[in-house]
Scaffold this active site. Structure first.
Site, mmCIF file in Angstrom:
data_model
loop_
_atom_site.group_PDB
_atom_site.id
_atom_site.type_symbol
_atom_site.label_atom_id
_atom_site.label_comp_id
_atom_site.label_asym_id
_atom_site.label_seq_id
_atom_site.Cartn_x
_atom_site.Cartn_y
_atom_site.Cartn_z
ATOM 1 N N HIS A 9 -0.310 -12.391 3.568
ATOM 2 C CA HIS A 9 -1.311 -11.747 2.719
ATOM 3 C C HIS A 9 -2.075 -12.709 1.804
ATOM 4 O O HIS A 9 -3.256 -12.539 1.544
ATOM 5 C CB HIS A 9 -0.617 -10.687 1.863
ATOM 6 C CG HIS A 9 -1.532 -9.632 1.329
ATOM 7 N ND1 HIS A 9 -1.080 -8.448 0.854
ATOM 8 C CD2 HIS A 9 -2.881 -9.564 1.211
ATOM 9 C CE1 HIS A 9 -2.091 -7.695 0.457
ATOM 10 N NE2 HIS A 9 -3.202 -8.358 0.669
ATOM 11 N N TYR B 41 0.836 -1.205 0.000
ATOM 12 C CA TYR B 41 0.000 0.000 0.000
ATOM 13 C C TYR B 41 0.876 1.262 0.000
ATOM 14 O O TYR B 41 0.379 2.363 -0.238
ATOM 15 C CB TYR B 41 -0.954 0.030 1.189
ATOM 16 C CG TYR B 41 -1.960 -1.114 1.251
ATOM 17 C CD1 TYR B 41 -2.160 -1.968 0.172
ATOM 18 C CD2 TYR B 41 -2.708 -1.348 2.401
ATOM 19 C CE1 TYR B 41 -3.063 -3.017 0.235
ATOM 20 C CE2 TYR B 41 -3.622 -2.387 2.477
ATOM 21 C CZ TYR B 41 -3.792 -3.225 1.389
ATOM 22 O OH TYR B 41 -4.685 -4.252 1.461
HETATM 23 N N1 LIG Z 1 -6.014 -8.753 2.641
HETATM 24 C C1 LIG Z 1 -6.344 -8.383 1.418
HETATM 25 O O1 LIG Z 1 -6.081 -9.078 0.427
HETATM 26 C C2 LIG Z 1 -7.077 -7.093 1.225
HETATM 27 C C3 LIG Z 1 -7.646 -6.800 -0.030
HETATM 28 C C4 LIG Z 1 -8.357 -5.605 -0.180
HETATM 29 C C5 LIG Z 1 -8.479 -4.735 0.879
HETATM 30 N N2 LIG Z 1 -7.878 -5.016 2.089
HETATM 31 C C6 LIG Z 1 -7.987 -4.054 3.225
HETATM 32 O O2 LIG Z 1 -9.374 -3.761 3.432
HETATM 33 C C7 LIG Z 1 -9.556 -2.336 3.406
HETATM 34 C C8 LIG Z 1 -10.954 -2.007 2.936
HETATM 35 O O3 LIG Z 1 -11.152 -2.408 1.596
HETATM 36 P P1 LIG Z 1 -11.156 -1.384 0.355
HETATM 37 O O4 LIG Z 1 -10.409 -0.151 0.705
HETATM 38 O O5 LIG Z 1 -10.684 -2.158 -0.821
HETATM 39 O O6 LIG Z 1 -12.707 -1.097 0.103
HETATM 40 P P2 LIG Z 1 -13.941 -0.591 1.020
HETATM 41 O O7 LIG Z 1 -13.506 -0.213 2.375
HETATM 42 O O8 LIG Z 1 -15.029 -1.586 0.828
HETATM 43 O O9 LIG Z 1 -14.385 0.731 0.213
HETATM 44 C C9 LIG Z 1 -13.550 1.846 0.101
HETATM 45 C C10 LIG Z 1 -14.206 2.810 -0.892
HETATM 46 O O10 LIG Z 1 -15.434 3.295 -0.358
HETATM 47 C C11 LIG Z 1 -15.414 4.726 -0.316
HETATM 48 N N3 LIG Z 1 -16.090 5.109 0.941
HETATM 49 C C12 LIG Z 1 -15.672 4.855 2.218
HETATM 50 N N4 LIG Z 1 -16.578 5.303 3.113
HETATM 51 C C13 LIG Z 1 -17.574 5.889 2.392
HETATM 52 C C14 LIG Z 1 -18.779 6.551 2.756
HETATM 53 N N5 LIG Z 1 -19.138 6.702 4.025
HETATM 54 N N6 LIG Z 1 -19.565 7.030 1.757
HETATM 55 C C15 LIG Z 1 -19.213 6.883 0.436
HETATM 56 N N7 LIG Z 1 -18.080 6.258 0.041
HETATM 57 C C16 LIG Z 1 -17.265 5.759 1.014
HETATM 58 C C17 LIG Z 1 -13.951 5.125 -0.351
HETATM 59 O O11 LIG Z 1 -13.749 6.340 -1.030
HETATM 60 P P3 LIG Z 1 -13.051 7.642 -0.341
HETATM 61 O O12 LIG Z 1 -11.667 7.268 0.073
HETATM 62 O O13 LIG Z 1 -13.120 8.643 -1.446
HETATM 63 O O14 LIG Z 1 -13.946 7.989 0.835
HETATM 64 C C18 LIG Z 1 -13.337 3.989 -1.183
HETATM 65 O O15 LIG Z 1 -13.499 4.271 -2.567
HETATM 66 C C19 LIG Z 1 -8.429 -1.858 2.482
HETATM 67 O O16 LIG Z 1 -8.236 -0.469 2.554
HETATM 68 C C20 LIG Z 1 -7.280 -2.709 2.967
HETATM 69 O O17 LIG Z 1 -6.722 -2.173 4.167
HETATM 70 C C21 LIG Z 1 -7.210 -6.184 2.278
#
Ligand SMILES: NC(=O)c1ccc[n+]([C@@H]2O[C@H](COP(=O)([O-])OP(=O)(O)OC[C@H]3O[C@@H](n4cnc5c(N)ncnc54)[C@H](OP(=O)(O)O)[C@@H]3O)[C@@H](O)[C@H]2O)c1
Length: 231
Positions: free
Chosen positions: A87, A59
């Site tokens: 991971h 990241y």
């Molecule tokens: N272990 C793995 O393989 C793996 C894979 C993927 C993700 N992860 C972890 O999981 C975390 C979460 O997943 P993710 O970031 O992929 O997706 P997510 O949390 O499902 O969604 C994030 C998206 O939603 C938007 N968002 C957040 N809160 C909001 C709200 N209240 N209203 C409207 N839009 C909103 C954000 O945009 P803005 O930033 O513009 O608000 C961003 O585009 C990651 O950041 C990472 O740390 C781990």
């Protein structure tokens, strides 16, 4: 977003790990998709009381997180990690099977755990056969398995397996990367319960007992995502 005094900073329910430690049920994601906002992370720590930040070397924000958490930066700049995850279960190392590499990697994590460098260790994106093999090959059962989990991705068999085995199930992409937030079913529930679509998704994970790590780079949304978490 709101202005906060120390007494109004929320605290969050925790989930017990098999080693007796507790993990906050709500954390903050920091994935490289959509960029990193240092200001937003500091806001999450200082004004929203979040104490669970999920990150990965890929990241690209470890040094900035070191500053946000500790005020100093040398990669993360911390003396220990609360939780360290492997991971992905698959890899390509010439001459070795995936199972061998997983076991070798897991044994390295076990050493870090024994040394106290990591207070808990876990895996991510593992399937049940991967966890069963790890049980045969190694000595510590992972404390956590972090897997994609949101209303449109419900790996119930894995959730049940983790419960049986004493592994905390942690869900990533709780908002389906934002895509869940415009789905008609989520919009209907948001209207019915007078919450935002993101709050409906986050609360859904939490009511299912799943640790969840929504990401946002916007202070207003981080504040929104932290509301209505407690029962
Ligand atoms: N272990 C793995 O393989 C793996 C894979 C993927 C993700 N992860 C972890 O999981 C975390 C979460 O997943 P993710 O970031 O992929 O997706 P997510 O949390 O499902 O969604 C994030 C998206 O939603 C938007 N968002 C957040 N809160 C909001 C709200 N209240 N209203 C409207 N839009 C909103 C954000 O945009 P803005 O930033 O513009 O608000 C961003 O585009 C990651 O950041 C990472 O740390 C781990």
């Amino acid at each position: 977003m709101t202005s906060t005094s120390a007494s109004s900073i929320p605290t969050y329910p925790t989930v017990p790990l098999s080693n007796g430690l507790q993990i906050p049920i709500l954390g903050l994601g920091t994935s490289h998709h959509g960029g990193y906002s240092h200001r937003a992370v500091v806001y999450a720590l200082r004004d929203c009381g979040l104490r669970h930040i999920d990150t990965a070397r890929r990241y690209g924000c470890e040094a900035q997180l070191g500053v946000a958490v500790q005020g100093r930066a040398a990669r993360l700049g911390v003396d220990y990690l609360d939780l360290y995850l492997m991971h992905w279960p698959d890899c390509s190392v010439p001459g070795q099977s995936n199972r061998e590499v997983r076991a070798e990697t897991w044994r390295a994590l076990e050493e870090l755990y024994d040394e106290g460098v990591c207070r808990a260790i876990g895996v991510s994106n593992f399937l049940i056969p991967h966890l069963e093999e790890l049980k045969e090959d190694c000595s510590i059962v992972p404390h956590v398995n972090q897997v994609e989990y949101h209303p449109f991705q419900q790996p119930q068999e894995m959730v049940q397996y983790c419960r049986r085995e004493g592994i905390v199930f942690e869900g990533y992409c709780p908002l389906a990367k934002g895509e869940a937030l415009t789905h008609p079913a989520i919009l209907r529930l948001a209207d019915k319960y007078k919450r935002t679509p993101a709050q409906i998704c986050i609360r859904w994970s939490i009511q299912n007992g799943v640790v969840t790590i929504p990401k946002s780079t916007k202070e207003q949304r981080i504040w929104e995502n932290c509301q209505h978490v407690s029962a």
